[in-house]
Enzyme design. Structure first.
Site, short mmCIF file in Angstrom:
data_model
loop_
_atom_site.label_atom_id
_atom_site.label_comp_id
_atom_site.label_asym_id
_atom_site.label_seq_id
_atom_site.Cartn_x
_atom_site.Cartn_y
_atom_site.Cartn_z
CG ASP A 29 31.65 4.15 15.81
OD1 ASP A 29 32.11 4.90 16.68
OD2 ASP A 29 30.49 4.24 15.37
CE LYS A 35 11.44 12.70 31.86
NZ LYS A 35 11.07 11.63 30.93
#
Length: 1064
Positions: A420, A548
């Protein structure tokens, strides 16, 4: 087929009435063209599916969902449930009607009962538990245990036969039978205790159930046990809560959840009421059972509970899977069959010989049983259990906790590691990696020489990034490095604020001097966050707007761009530059955030101005773009080196993740899973500037395969990918697909290790030959499904596991070779007793002492042997050909070393007998007279008469001499067992435990021989010291013989027949 089928809008698949899964055959040839998933999905006339995009007719093919019936059954069940899901797409009013609910009043009491009866409780159905007594029984009947049971029962049968035949038979067979049975039971208890805590997957799932949930029922907000939730309940969640069931979001205010344990995505996911994707796992209007709410609040309707939730479906995949037999178990089975064949061959052969020599059937049958029992290596079960336990303890000291003893060696045998990504290869912690300001991309590594802190471009970018943030560094962490400090905020903001704290100093002081007076948090609709600050400067009365968000949204709000101290109009040239940079950084798999700012005019926005979130007129004036900050979940330290070591060791490392293919590929390149020189079809297409479809995938050794592509592959196509490509990344795969990948490698004859830390990894961990979970960040589910746990969460610890696994395999070979040599020395006295008629040269009890006493310490000491050469530079073991016990090992132990040891024992035996008057030729054929209690005047070679009692004392003296001679030979045997090819002098002093074992073996032999009372009880007699000496020449012979064997192996590699026959 068309009468009853399930079809998918998300994938071009059809499940027919026979539970076969079909997908369009997009391949132009036998080669796998994964790029063709970009082609519009089509179907043919025989399998019409209105959900498919209509286009030219295309033939369908059956897709691969696993080779074994068990995997196919689970995969199809998993798919069917997924295809039936529509609760994220249908109108919310439809859900209210379907479940009898209301957003304000919730469910009525009667409706709760009806829904509970229809959909069940909010808890996972536990599997049938195997009773503890059955688990214990299984530890008593596997592998070596079965061999010892047979030996013990046959010994008791032999004793019973002798008892009914003679009335007062010697108790040797009785002792042997009892000892073997007690040995099996004691070691079974030990093994049962070692493995008692493994295999409790469902219990760990149950631990993940949140204790309580806030639910609206009959217009009242109540707090109830989460297990009492039913489908249709209206629940409220807030930051810090665990989602109590699968819910569809009705209302959300800045709600973000952590789906990493389910999907592998390390970035927090925002939730909103809108359906954003046909795939339920991708849609933002679903929150899943057991995931965590990281920030914000939300309200939702329960759409699935218990086994119907996504985690419930994963539980269905993980539980009930047949546990694979470990490679070591298969080796033990192979050895038991091998040694049983040898024992039966010897037994039947000498049974026939005994009958031909005139023995009656009962006596010949007792001989048969005796020979079979003598071939049983009684000490091997003890050796295996203790050696594996010692190795497991040694691995635990190196942060590899092994839950099942037989799994100790498995990692050393593995040829494929399916890993993983999030939390295993990476740190599951976002970190700032690159900055773009002043029209340059720079590394964000602390101490980077790409830029200076005092550059105006960086100062401007740092100001916006620091001020436009809701993250707060928690107090009382002054003694912790800034990069490791805990931050209250989402992963991206936490990464930025940690980075800025290292670059500009105290964040609190910086923000305090530029107070925030207004804020609009980030939301999934605007995709930006805005804050307004009072700069508190006498010469700067204006407010600063800091902003942002998603770069494409931020750039669309800007009309200017700042390059250091110069501000330019944001014309097409700068927009193209921005797009090129954005694509370049995004192509590295990094999450990118854009930043801009504006100074508000003081006349329109004076001090004290009240800003209205619904009236942001100043945005129309255009912002000034300051730059980009990119982040990535970085690889763990040491992972790249571990991957390279695995590659050198012949192990293929494959990434299997639920994350996006671009991100997965970037991490794979950074850790070496995809090496720099290897290209995927996409890389080749980009280099040649052609369409991906034009590239022949068979010319590429690396591949990135998405879950969608995997779903539509047939069995031959999956096999082609797994065999042809040396470097593979599987991205956006489901837990079911991870199972298919693991089973695919196993079907190709690979021994597969799987590493993971999330709930979504648990089915693959369970299916693998060895599952490896993370001990710190890993979920309880993954830890319970795994066979090994990395206590430090460091993928690099796998290298330790592989090395220890390979070493224990080599050392077990040495242990077996050592033990089996003495086996022949124990067997030969019995054979000569039958065929030549001499008195028995070694009794049953001394034989047991050799197996279970003197041989045990030297055998265990061999488990501390260091490797011969670099075992991490040889290819992975082939389980079909590289056996633990081979014909060469049996030949060397039985036919060579064993013969020398038997000769040593008989030499000592004949010396004792001759010294007391019985020369060798006199002993031949006197066995019946020797054992007869009625004969008290048996003459020796010098006409001296011996009573039955005196003969038996002499016989036990001969047994003791034989025993001591074998012990002396075993000194040499344990020394030569230290090395299979290299010279003995190179390794003789690298394991002092061997010398301690030799001393312990000798002291035990002396203790049994010379302790008054004990020696007679154990069928020993105190012998003269020089009667130990007959074994010394044979000690030297063994050392010389094996040194010659190894010399020829090293210096004559072209003697293939010799290499094949004499290297075990």
């Amino acid at each position: 087929m068309a009468d009853r089928r399930l079809s998918s809008k998300r994938l071009s698949i059809v499940i027919d009435e026979k539970d076969r899964v079909w997908a369009p055959n997009r391949r132009r040839s036998s080669a796998v063209s994964r790029a063709s998933v970009l082609v519009a999905r089509k179907s043919n006339a025989g399998l019409e599916n209105a959900a498919f995009v209509p286009d030219d007719q295309m033939p369908m093919q059956e897709v691969h969902l696993g080779h074994s019936k068990d995997i196919r059954r689970k995969s199809i069940s998993y798919l069917k449930k997924e295809l039936e899901i529509d609760y994220h797409e249908v109108d919310i009013g439809t859900l209210y009607n379907r479940f009898g609910s209301h957003p304000d009043s919730g469910l009525s009491g009667d409706q709760v009962k009806r829904n509970r009866e229809k959909y069940g409780m909010n808890q996972l159905t536990p599997p049938k538990k195997e009773p503890l007594w059955l688990k214990f029984i299984k530890t008593l009947v596997g592998g070596f245990q079965l061999l010892l049971w047979v030996g013990g029962i046959l010994s008791l049968i032999a004793y019973g036969t002798q008892y009914f035949q003679a009335g007062t038979p010697p108790p040797d067979n009785l002792y042997l039978g009892v000892v073997l049975i007690v040995l099996v039971i004691v070691l079974g208890l030990f093994t049962f205790y070692q493995e008692y805590s493994s295999g409790k997957i469902m219990e760990s799932f149950s631990k993940m159930v949140p204790s309580y949930a806030n639910v609206i029922r009959e217009k009242k907000l109540q707090t109830i046990n989460a297990t009492e939730l039913v489908v249709g309940d209206i629940v409220e969640v807030k930051f810090g809560d665990r989602i109590p069931a699968d819910i569809r979001i009705i209302e959300a205010s800045g709600l973000k959840v952590d789906n990493s344990s389910l999907t592998g995505e390390s970035e927090p996911q925002s939730r909103s009421p809108q359906c954003t994707n046909e795939n339920p796992m991708e849609s933002k209007n679903l929150a899943f059972f057991s995931t965590n709410a990281l920030e914000g609040t939300g309200k939702g309707i329960v759409v699935a509970t218990g086994d119907g939730t996504f985690i419930g479906r994963i539980a269905g995949l993980a539980t009930g899977l047949d546990s694979l037999e470990t490679p070591m178990s298969r080796e033990v089975t192979h050895f038991v069959i091998f040694i049983s064949g040898v024992a039966i061959f010897f037994g039947v052969t000498f049974f026939i010989i005994a009958l031909s020599m005139g023995y009656d059937f009962i006596s010949a049958a007792i001989f048969l049983i005796g020979i079979i029992v003598a071939n049983v290596p009684e000490g091997l079960l003890v050796t295996f259990t203790v050696v594996l336990a010692l190795t497991a303890k040694r691995m635990a000291n190196k942060n590899c906790l092994v839950k099942q003893l037989h799994a100790v060696e498995t990692l050393g045998s593995c040829s494929v590691i399916c890993s993983d990504k999030t939390g295993t290869l990476t740190q599951n912690k976002m970190t700032v990696s690159h900055l773009w300001f002043a029209n340059k991309i720079v590394s964000a590594m602390i101490g980077s020489k790409d830029f200076e802190k005092d550059e105006s471009g960086f100062i401007s970018l740092a100001r916006v990034a620091t001020l436009c943030s809701r993250a707060k560094i928690l107090p009382d962490q002054d003694d912790i490095p800034i990069a490791e400090r805990k931050v209250n905020g989402d992963a991206s903001e936490s990464a930025i604020i940690r980075y800025m704290a290292q670059m500009i100093g105290s964040i609190e002081d910086y923000q305090e001097k530029r107070k925030k007076i207004f804020e609009i948090p980030f939301n999934s609709v605007n995709k930006w966050q805005l804050s307004i600050h009072d700069l508190n400067q006498q010469n700067e009365p204006r407010y600063l707007v800091a902003m942002k968000g998603a770069p494409e949204r931020i750039i669309s709000l800007c009309t200017k761009i700042a390059i250091n101290d110069t501000v330019y109009d944001l014309d097409e040239r700068w927009k193209k530059t921005f797009n090129d940079i954005y694509e370049e950084i995004g192509g590295m798999g990094e999450r990118v955030i854009g930043f801009c700012e504006m100074m508000l005019p003081a006349d329109k926005y004076p001090k004290g101005f009240q800003f209205d979130p619904d009236n942001l007129e100043f945005l129309k004036d255009g912002m000034t773009f300051q730059g980009l900050v990119s982040m990535i979940d970085p690889p763990r330290p040491g992972v790249a080196e571990a991957v390279q070591t695995c590659r050198t060791a012949g192990i293929k490392v494959v990434m299997v993740t639920g994350d996006h293919p671009i991100t997965a590929k970037a991490i794979a390149r950074s850790v070496g899973i995809i090496s720099r020189d290897n290209e995927t079809v996409e890389d080749v297409a980009k280099r040649l500037k052609v369409d991906v479809e034009v590239v022949d995938p068979t010319q590429c050794t690396a591949a990135v395969v998405s879950g969608t592509e995997l779903m539509e592959m047939s069995t031959p196509e999956i096999d082609e990918v797994l065999k042809h490509h040396t470097e593979i990344v599987f991205a956006r795969v489901s837990p079911q697909q991870k199972l298919v990948i693991v089973e695919g490698f196993q079907r190709l004859g690979k021994i597969v290790a799987v590493t993971g830390d999330g709930v979504n990894d648990s089915p693959a961990l369970k299916k693998a030959d060895i599952g490896v979970a993370m001990g710190i960040a890993g979920s309880d589910v993954s830890k319970q499904a795994a066979d090994m746990i990395l206590l430090d969460d460091n993928f690099a610890s796998i290298v330790t596991g592989v090395e220890e696994g390979r070493l224990i395999f080599d050392n077990l070979k040495k242990c077996i070779c050592y033990l089996l040599a003495a086996n022949i020395a124990e067997l030969c006295p019995f054979l000569l007793y039958i065929t030549v008629g001499i008195p028995l040269a070694l009794g049953t009890i001394p034989m047991l002492v050799i197996c279970l006493g003197t041989d045990i310490l030297p055998t265990i000491s061999l488990s501390y042997e260091k490797a011969e050469g670099d075992i991490m530079k040889r290819p992975a073991r082939n389980p079909e050909t590289d056996k633990l016990v081979t014909g060469q090992l049996i030949s060397y132990s039985y036919g060579q070393l064993g013969v020398i040891e038997a000769a040593a024992g008989f030499f000592a035996y004949f010396v004792v007998m001759a010294h007391n008057g019985f020369l060798p030729h006199r002993l031949i054929g006197i066995q019946q007279q020797w054992d007869s209690t009625a004969v008290n005047d048996l003459s020796d070679s010098y006409k001296q008469e011996w009573t039955y009692h005196d003969r038996k004392l002499l016989e036990k003296t001969g047994w003791t001499a034989y025993f001591c001679s074998v012990v002396v030979c075993q000194w040499a045997n344990v020394l030569i067992s230290k090395c299979r090819r290299v010279p003995l002098y190179t390794k003789i002093f690298d394991n002092w435990v061997v010398f301690a074992a030799i001393l312990g073996e000798t002291l035990l032999a002396c203790f049994l021989t010379y302790t008054p009372g004990l020696n007679t009880a154990m069928s020993y007699m105190p012998i003269k010291i020089w009667w130990w000496l007959p074994g010394v020449p044979f000690f030297m012979a063994i050392l010389l013989y094996d040194e010659t064997r190894r010399f020829l192996l090293r210096n004559f590699p072209k003697w293939s027949w010799y290499q094949k026959e004499f290297y075990y």
